[in-house]
Motif scaffolding. Structure first.
Motif, mmCIF file in Angstrom:
data_model
loop_
_atom_site.group_PDB
_atom_site.id
_atom_site.type_symbol
_atom_site.label_atom_id
_atom_site.label_comp_id
_atom_site.label_asym_id
_atom_site.label_seq_id
_atom_site.Cartn_x
_atom_site.Cartn_y
_atom_site.Cartn_z
ATOM 1 N N LYS A 303 8.206 4.007 2.647
ATOM 2 C CA LYS A 303 7.212 2.947 2.830
ATOM 3 C C LYS A 303 6.891 2.244 1.512
ATOM 4 C CE LYS A 303 2.589 2.170 4.721
ATOM 5 N NZ LYS A 303 1.392 2.805 5.328
ATOM 6 N N GLU A 304 6.800 3.020 0.434
ATOM 7 C CA GLU A 304 6.396 2.444 -0.852
ATOM 8 C C GLU A 304 7.488 1.606 -1.501
ATOM 9 O OE1 GLU A 304 6.278 5.584 -0.073
ATOM 10 O OE2 GLU A 304 4.152 6.128 0.011
ATOM 11 N N TYR A 305 8.709 1.622 -0.939
ATOM 12 C CA TYR A 305 9.820 0.938 -1.599
ATOM 13 C C TYR A 305 10.435 -0.141 -0.709
ATOM 14 C CZ TYR A 305 9.527 4.553 -5.139
ATOM 15 O OH TYR A 305 9.083 5.381 -6.145
ATOM 16 N N GLN A 306 9.617 -0.791 0.120
ATOM 17 C CA GLN A 306 10.110 -1.863 0.974
ATOM 18 C C GLN A 306 10.551 -3.075 0.163
ATOM 19 O OE1 GLN A 306 10.581 -1.486 4.354
ATOM 20 N NE2 GLN A 306 10.049 0.618 3.788
ATOM 21 N N PHE A 307 9.851 -3.335 -0.932
ATOM 22 C CA PHE A 307 10.251 -4.460 -1.793
ATOM 23 C C PHE A 307 11.641 -4.203 -2.378
ATOM 24 C CE2 PHE A 307 10.550 -6.210 -6.121
ATOM 25 C CZ PHE A 307 10.475 -7.561 -5.827
ATOM 26 N N ASN A 308 11.882 -2.964 -2.805
ATOM 27 C CA ASN A 308 13.203 -2.621 -3.341
ATOM 28 C C ASN A 308 14.292 -2.813 -2.294
ATOM 29 O OD1 ASN A 308 10.985 -1.040 -4.649
ATOM 30 N ND2 ASN A 308 12.607 -0.490 -6.083
ATOM 31 N N ALA A 309 13.948 -2.470 -1.040
ATOM 32 C CA ALA A 309 14.920 -2.646 0.042
ATOM 33 C C ALA A 309 15.264 -4.119 0.223
ATOM 34 C CB ALA A 309 14.368 -2.056 1.336
ATOM 35 N N LYS A 310 14.235 -4.981 0.142
ATOM 36 C CA LYS A 310 14.460 -6.422 0.308
ATOM 37 C C LYS A 310 15.307 -6.987 -0.833
ATOM 38 C CE LYS A 310 13.817 -10.436 2.255
ATOM 39 N NZ LYS A 310 14.736 -11.197 1.375
#
Length: 408
Positions: A303-310
């Motif tokens: 959850k905390e790394y959604q920006f990294n996924a994008k």
């Protein structure tokens, strides 16, 4: 002279005076004769005579007399019928006290060997270790044997408990060996033996306590080679220093094991970072895309790394786009270029429509796109197109950059 002295006869003084010139030689001869004598009575008589004679000498060094007395005590002890070593003075002087002690140790005459060491000022640690190694082969209880050995050796510097523990282990007493190893002060001797005894978890704890990273690596790599991955992880998971060293090692030597660690402990973000780093080491675009896909998948599950996924997803799209550009424009290289450089290169090639479409796909901000377009037109010295571009609509970065690139 001494016999007359014992009988309190005045002839003692006369006899001494009669050999006054040869008194020094007479005393030395008595001392040497005592050393050659095997009988106690003869030794005693000759030494008493030498002691009596040296009293009349003005200058006499007592060292020879004292050394002979010390040597005779040793020789008389080993000549006893229970020991049975009829050593002569010359033989003893030739082989030395340490060799005699070693012979006694090999005969398991540890007490006499220990006392001779004390008498001669020799180190007794090897005697005590040999005694302890023999002690572990008795039928006594493990705790009892351990207690007795430690009590005897605790105040003796330089004793190797590891060698005693080795003897106990070879004799089939692993519990006693482990108990003795607790008293071994040198971790470098302690840890390898624990590994050999298959006490891996104890070895790891001792290695960590020692603070020696080489020993910690020794145990970790042994565990990694000999244990299933799940059991290996179970052993080290709560030992932070060991885990840190393992991860440091894996980053340099074994990235596959590092990925297994992240997977086992459900550290998705670390696994994703590793895949992202591996993508830049990939030798082909297909391998790079696969690594980035795995990184995006792991990032997306946290959850905390959604920006990294994008961001990773955008990087995949850019990689696919660059491969397509290289296919359409075979003479040019686009893979590995940042998005801004890709747009700049297309503009320099006159592919403005492609650049504008990519800008829309990747949602490039107006300010950034205008800067890239201005620099490309200025580099091409296409002043007419630059002027036309400045009038298309209100500039989001002002008009000072237009002036700057023209002046450059």
């Amino acid at each position: 002279a001494y016999d007359h002295f014992e009988k309190k006869s005045p002839k003692a003084d006369e006899n001494i005076r009669s050999i006054k010139q040869e008194l020094q030689q007479a005393v030395d001869a008595c001392i040497e004769a005592a050393g050659q004598e095997f009988g106690f009575a003869g030794q005693r008589s000759l030494l008493k005579a030498a002691s009596f004679g040296k009293c009349f000498l003005e200058f006499f060094s007592p060292l020879k007399f004292v050394d002979t007395c010390k040597t005779l005590r040793v020789l008389n002890a080993v000549r006893h019928f229970e020991i049975g070593i009829p050593l002569t003075l010359q033989q003893y002087q030739q082989q030395g006290g340490q060799a005699l002690v070693n012979r006694l140790v090999n005969r398991h005459q540890h007490l006499l060997a220990f006392r001779i060491c004390q008498h001669l000022g020799l180190k007794a640690d090897k005697v005590l270790v040999h005694w302890a190694c023999a002690k572990v082969k008795t039928s006594a209880d493990d705790a009892e044997v351990s207690t007795e050995i430690v009590r005897k050796l605790e105040n003796v510097p330089g004793v190797s408990y590891a060698s005693i523990a080795t003897s106990a282990y070879k004799f089939g007493r692993p519990k006693l060996a482990t108990m003795l190893l607790d008293y071994e002060p040198k971790a470098a001797d302690q840890v390898p033996l624990l590994i050999h005894m298959k006490e891996d978890e104890v070895a790891l704890a001792k290695a960590i306590d020692s603070g020696d990273t080489d020993l910690v690596y020794l145990v970790i790599l042994h565990l990694q080679r000999t244990r299933p991955i799940k059991e290996f992880m179970r052993i080290i998971h709560d030992k932070k220093s060991a885990m840190d060293l393992l991860q440091q090692y894996c980053k340099q030597q074994d990235r596959a094991l590092l990925r297994d660690i992240y997977t086992f402990f459900d550290q998705k973000h670390e696994s994703a970072n590793l895949y992202a780093l591996d993508s830049y080491r990939a030798k082909s675009s297909e391998e790079r895309e696969r690594c980035l896909q795995m990184a995006m998948k792991d990032f997306a599950e946290t959850k905390e790394y959604q920006f990294n996924a994008k961001v990773t997803e955008d990087q995949i799209k850019l990689l696919i786009l660059q491969n397509e550009l290289e296919a359409a424009l075979p003479t040019e290289k686009f893979v590995n270029l940042p998005l801004g450089d890709t747009l700049y290169k297309l503009m320099m090639m006159g592919e403005t429509k492609r650049a504008t479409k990519i800008r829309g796909d990747f949602k490039v901000p107006d300010k950034r796109f205008w800067w890239i377009r201005i620099k490309a037109l200025a580099e091409q010295r296409d002043w007419e197109s630059l002027e036309k571009f400045s009038k298309e609509k209100k500039s989001p970065i002002g008009y000072e950059p237009f002036v700057d690139v023209c002046m450059e």
